[in-house]
Write an enzyme that holds these catalytic residues in place. Structure first.
Site, PDB file in Angstrom:
ATOM      1  N   ARG A  13      36.957 -89.106 -22.363  1.00 32.61           N
ATOM      2  CA  ARG A  13      36.647 -89.096 -21.024  1.00 32.61           C
ATOM      3  C   ARG A  13      36.292 -86.929 -21.062  1.00 32.61           C
ATOM      4  O   ARG A  13      35.815 -86.443 -21.056  1.00 32.61           O
ATOM      5  CB  ARG A  13      36.759 -90.173 -19.874  1.00 32.61           C
ATOM      6  CG  ARG A  13      36.548 -90.390 -19.175  1.00 32.61           C
ATOM      7  CD  ARG A  13      36.367 -88.663 -17.945  1.00 32.61           C
ATOM      8  NE  ARG A  13      37.371 -88.252 -17.590  1.00 32.61           N
ATOM      9  CZ  ARG A  13      37.555 -86.951 -16.657  1.00 32.61           C
ATOM     10  NH1 ARG A  13      36.860 -86.250 -16.515  1.00 32.61           N
ATOM     11  NH2 ARG A  13      38.806 -86.723 -16.819  1.00 32.61           N
ATOM     12  N   ASP A  14      37.550 -86.679 -20.430  1.00 36.09           N
ATOM     13  CA  ASP A  14      37.686 -85.332 -19.653  1.00 36.09           C
ATOM     14  C   ASP A  14      37.235 -84.039 -21.225  1.00 36.09           C
ATOM     15  O   ASP A  14      37.033 -83.969 -21.095  1.00 36.09           O
ATOM     16  CB  ASP A  14      39.350 -84.847 -19.648  1.00 36.09           C
ATOM     17  CG  ASP A  14      39.192 -84.172 -18.702  1.00 36.09           C
ATOM     18  OD1 ASP A  14      38.295 -83.259 -18.175  1.00 36.09           O
ATOM     19  OD2 ASP A  14      40.521 -83.957 -18.403  1.00 36.09           O
ATOM     20  N   HIS A 210      48.542 -84.314 -15.819  1.00 33.60           N
ATOM     21  CA  HIS A 210      47.321 -84.184 -16.048  1.00 33.60           C
ATOM     22  C   HIS A 210      47.214 -82.676 -16.340  1.00 33.60           C
ATOM     23  O   HIS A 210      47.400 -82.518 -15.328  1.00 33.60           O
ATOM     24  CB  HIS A 210      46.351 -85.052 -15.483  1.00 33.60           C
ATOM     25  CG  HIS A 210      45.149 -84.184 -16.183  1.00 33.60           C
ATOM     26  ND1 HIS A 210      44.368 -85.579 -17.203  1.00 33.60           N
ATOM     27  CD2 HIS A 210      44.491 -83.756 -15.997  1.00 33.60           C
ATOM     28  CE1 HIS A 210      43.001 -85.284 -16.951  1.00 33.60           C
ATOM     29  NE2 HIS A 210      42.744 -83.809 -16.502  1.00 33.60           N
ATOM     30  N   HIS A 212      45.973 -79.132 -18.151  1.00 32.60           N
ATOM     31  CA  HIS A 212      45.023 -78.372 -19.256  1.00 32.60           C
ATOM     32  C   HIS A 212      46.053 -77.086 -20.020  1.00 32.60           C
ATOM     33  O   HIS A 212      46.969 -77.072 -19.376  1.00 32.60           O
ATOM     34  CB  HIS A 212      43.674 -78.125 -18.240  1.00 32.60           C
ATOM     35  CG  HIS A 212      42.590 -79.444 -17.897  1.00 32.60           C
ATOM     36  ND1 HIS A 212      42.103 -79.266 -18.287  1.00 32.60           N
ATOM     37  CD2 HIS A 212      43.098 -80.078 -17.264  1.00 32.60           C
ATOM     38  CE1 HIS A 212      41.022 -80.449 -18.683  1.00 32.60           C
ATOM     39  NE2 HIS A 212      41.838 -81.137 -17.607  1.00 32.60           N
ATOM     40  N   CYS A 243      35.929 -78.764 -16.848  1.00 32.58           N
ATOM     41  CA  CYS A 243      36.059 -79.648 -16.323  1.00 32.58           C
ATOM     42  C   CYS A 243      34.666 -78.668 -15.604  1.00 32.58           C
ATOM     43  O   CYS A 243      34.528 -77.631 -15.144  1.00 32.58           O
ATOM     44  CB  CYS A 243      36.792 -79.732 -15.397  1.00 32.58           C
ATOM     45  SG  CYS A 243      36.279 -79.842 -13.538  1.00 32.58           S
ATOM     46  N   ASN A 252      41.607 -79.975 -21.837  1.00 33.47           N
ATOM     47  CA  ASN A 252      43.495 -80.373 -22.080  1.00 33.47           C
ATOM     48  C   ASN A 252      44.462 -80.219 -22.851  1.00 33.47           C
ATOM     49  O   ASN A 252      44.161 -79.690 -23.964  1.00 33.47           O
ATOM     50  CB  ASN A 252      42.899 -82.015 -22.421  1.00 33.47           C
ATOM     51  CG  ASN A 252      41.842 -82.380 -20.883  1.00 33.47           C
ATOM     52  OD1 ASN A 252      40.836 -83.096 -21.743  1.00 33.47           O
ATOM     53  ND2 ASN A 252      42.588 -83.453 -19.602  1.00 33.47           N
TER      54      ASN A 252
HETATM   55 ZN    ZN Z   1      41.284 -82.691 -16.116  1.00 32.35          ZN
END
Ligand code: ZN
Length: 305
Positions: A13-14, A210, A212, A243, A252
């Site tokens: 996803r990310d 979470h 990066h 993002c 990430n």
């Molecule tokens: Zn993220």
């Protein structure tokens, strides 16, 4: 408190969502399969967001179907709103990921709402998701640094953590460094206060981190969050990510870097190193992606595989 680190790979996803060219569904499914083969048992599979807004996530339903066939894998799907939640529920996702920013300007840029408006909507969805027997991950973005407002005062994420924690005694809450510009001391203080103030009723993990790796502090921030009592970590194989709503944010923190950190610290992750490197190489080779991370390039780490 568990001394095992749970890694949730968010590359599907990310990692993929901001890639321009559409990544074939078969490639996404193969990435999920390789991560599963490496021992990853939680993944953020996709996002039930408008395909007009994020075309890369248009095939989330199909990727999720393939993920649900893998034994022992808990699949999270992000939902930006009620429609997304209904789709995630209908598709059988074990966990729905909700999100809002703790800074007004990022939340406005990301979902065009005030924080209070987002919280009101998401609170209703949390109640319905829990009533439907789904697990919920409530993600709080920009907890340390905002692309518009700069360094975020520590009282801001903690105030939102308190409001979110009051929604349910056990729901997982992620404290996110969306831009990759958090500092480890900041992560340690915020996470430690959250973990101390809102313990899970069963003593299990309640908070997730979470992060990066924009400024190269991704792994240091994971270590700080671990020291503060966090036990669930998002990372992306191959360091993929970014993002679209946080200008300049790169990938990430890489799953293989986080896995190596925990290996060196003697913390169990359940990951097969050789197979993880295979999945990370596969993720890094996705056309159009911007990979990151260190471990793929370390000959001795490859020999360890
Ligand atoms: Zn993220």
């Amino acid at each position: 408190m568990s001394e095992r680190a749970i890694i949730s790979d968010v590359a599907p996803r990310d990692g993929l969502q901001s890639i321009g060219p559409f990544v074939p569904t078969a490639t996404k499914i193969e990435l999920v399969r390789r991560l599963h083969a490496a021992g990853i048992r939680r993944m953020e599979i996709g996002s039930f967001v408008s395909p007009k807004a994020v075309p890369q996530m248009a095939d989330t339903g199909e990727v999720l179907r393939a993920a649900l066939a893998l034994p022992g894998l808990e699949s999270t799907v992000l939902a930006p709103n009620r429609k997304g939640f209904e789709l995630a529920k209908a598709a059988g996702a074990q966990r729905v990921g909700l999100f809002m920013s703790v800074t007004e300007s990022h939340n406005k840029a990301n979902v065009n709402r005030t924080c209070a408006e987002s919280f009101a909507d998401l609170s209703a969805i949390v109640a319905d998701a829990l009533a439907a027997g789904m697990q919920v991950r409530f993600n709080l973005s920009c907890c340390f640094h905002c692309p518009f407002e700069g360094v975020v005062p520590e009282s801001t994420p903690l105030a939102w953590v308190a409001r979110v924690a009051a929604l349910d005694p056990a729901m997982e809450i992620a404290i996110a460094d969306t831009t990759g510009n958090a500092a480890p001391d900041q992560v340690r203080r915020v996470m430690a206060q959250a973990v101390k103030a809102f313990p899970a009723p069963d003593g299990g993990p309640r908070f997730a981190y979470h992060g990066h790796d924009t400024y190269g502090l991704g792994v240091a921030n994971v270590a700080a969050a671990w020291d503060a009592g966090c036990r669930v970590f998002d990372s992306a194989a191959g360091g993929l990510g970014g993002c679209p709503f946080a200008p300049g944010a790169t990938g990430n923190v890489a799953t293989e870097d986080v896995a190596w950190l925990f290996h060196r610290m003697g913390v169990e992750t359940g990951i097969d190193w050789a197979k993880l490197l295979d999945a990370a190489d596969y993720a890094a080779d996705v056309p159009g992606g911007t990979p990151g991370g260190r471990m793929r390039a370390v000959p001795a780490a490859r020999r360890a595989a």
